[in-house]
Motif scaffolding. Sequence first.
Motif, short mmCIF file in Angstrom:
data_model
loop_
_atom_site.label_atom_id
_atom_site.label_comp_id
_atom_site.label_asym_id
_atom_site.label_seq_id
_atom_site.Cartn_x
_atom_site.Cartn_y
_atom_site.Cartn_z
N LEU A 7 -19.76 -22.39 -50.83
CA LEU A 7 -19.08 -21.23 -50.25
C LEU A 7 -19.44 -19.95 -50.98
CD1 LEU A 7 -15.51 -22.57 -49.40
CD2 LEU A 7 -17.27 -21.83 -47.79
N GLN A 8 -19.51 -20.01 -52.30
CA GLN A 8 -19.87 -18.83 -53.09
C GLN A 8 -21.28 -18.36 -52.73
OE1 GLN A 8 -19.28 -19.33 -57.30
NE2 GLN A 8 -20.09 -17.31 -57.79
N SER A 13 -24.60 -14.49 -49.61
CA SER A 13 -25.54 -14.13 -48.54
C SER A 13 -24.90 -13.15 -47.56
CB SER A 13 -25.99 -15.38 -47.79
OG SER A 13 -26.74 -16.23 -48.63
N LEU A 14 -23.64 -13.41 -47.21
CA LEU A 14 -22.93 -12.47 -46.32
C LEU A 14 -22.80 -11.10 -46.96
CD1 LEU A 14 -19.97 -14.47 -44.72
CD2 LEU A 14 -22.06 -13.64 -43.61
N ASP A 15 -22.50 -11.05 -48.24
CA ASP A 15 -22.36 -9.76 -48.93
C ASP A 15 -23.67 -8.99 -48.88
OD1 ASP A 15 -19.74 -10.41 -49.52
OD2 ASP A 15 -20.16 -10.98 -51.60
N ASN A 19 -24.28 -5.40 -46.93
CA ASN A 19 -24.89 -4.21 -47.54
C ASN A 19 -26.01 -3.67 -46.66
OD1 ASN A 19 -23.20 -4.18 -49.76
ND2 ASN A 19 -24.59 -5.38 -51.03
N GLU A 20 -26.84 -4.55 -46.12
CA GLU A 20 -27.92 -4.13 -45.22
C GLU A 20 -27.35 -3.46 -43.98
OE1 GLU A 20 -30.53 -7.42 -44.32
OE2 GLU A 20 -30.67 -7.99 -46.43
N ILE A 21 -26.29 -4.03 -43.42
CA ILE A 21 -25.66 -3.44 -42.24
C ILE A 21 -25.14 -2.04 -42.57
CG2 ILE A 21 -23.67 -3.62 -40.68
CD1 ILE A 21 -24.07 -6.72 -40.83
N CYS A 22 -24.44 -1.90 -43.69
CA CYS A 22 -23.89 -0.60 -44.08
C CYS A 22 -24.99 0.42 -44.32
CB CYS A 22 -22.98 -0.74 -45.30
SG CYS A 22 -21.43 -1.58 -44.93
N GLU A 23 -26.07 0.01 -44.96
CA GLU A 23 -27.20 0.92 -45.18
C GLU A 23 -27.82 1.34 -43.85
OE1 GLU A 23 -29.80 -1.13 -47.89
OE2 GLU A 23 -28.39 -0.93 -49.56
N GLY A 24 -27.93 0.40 -42.91
CA GLY A 24 -28.46 0.72 -41.59
C GLY A 24 -27.56 1.69 -40.84
N ILE A 25 -26.26 1.49 -40.95
CA ILE A 25 -25.31 2.40 -40.31
C ILE A 25 -25.43 3.79 -40.93
CG2 ILE A 25 -22.86 2.93 -40.02
CD1 ILE A 25 -22.42 -0.14 -39.71
#
Length: 96
Positions: A7-8, A13-15, A19-25
């Motif tokens: 899970l960790q 991986s989700l984190d 971050n990639e999603i936030c940078e893209g936004i």
Amino acid sequence: MNHDELLQDLRGSLDSIDNEICEGISRRLKIIKEIGEVKKEHNIPIMQNHRVDFVLDKAKSFGEMHNVNPQFLVRVFELFIEEACKIEDKVIEQEE
């Protein structure tokens, strides 16, 4: 590997993806501001219905092709469009 470690790792991986999603936004919003400047300079209306339709159709098609709920992606892009209109409105209302 036990379930806590697994899970960790998965959450790590989700984190990273988040971050990639936030940078893209962030990049998307910077470009929207530039679009607002062009619209202001050339007296172009904020709302461009043909562009909105194109973006939403593209999101829906992507979902259909990649096994992602199309309505979910459309809702996400509706939020992007709503924010884009707010940003462009602020840019256009600014005094030169």
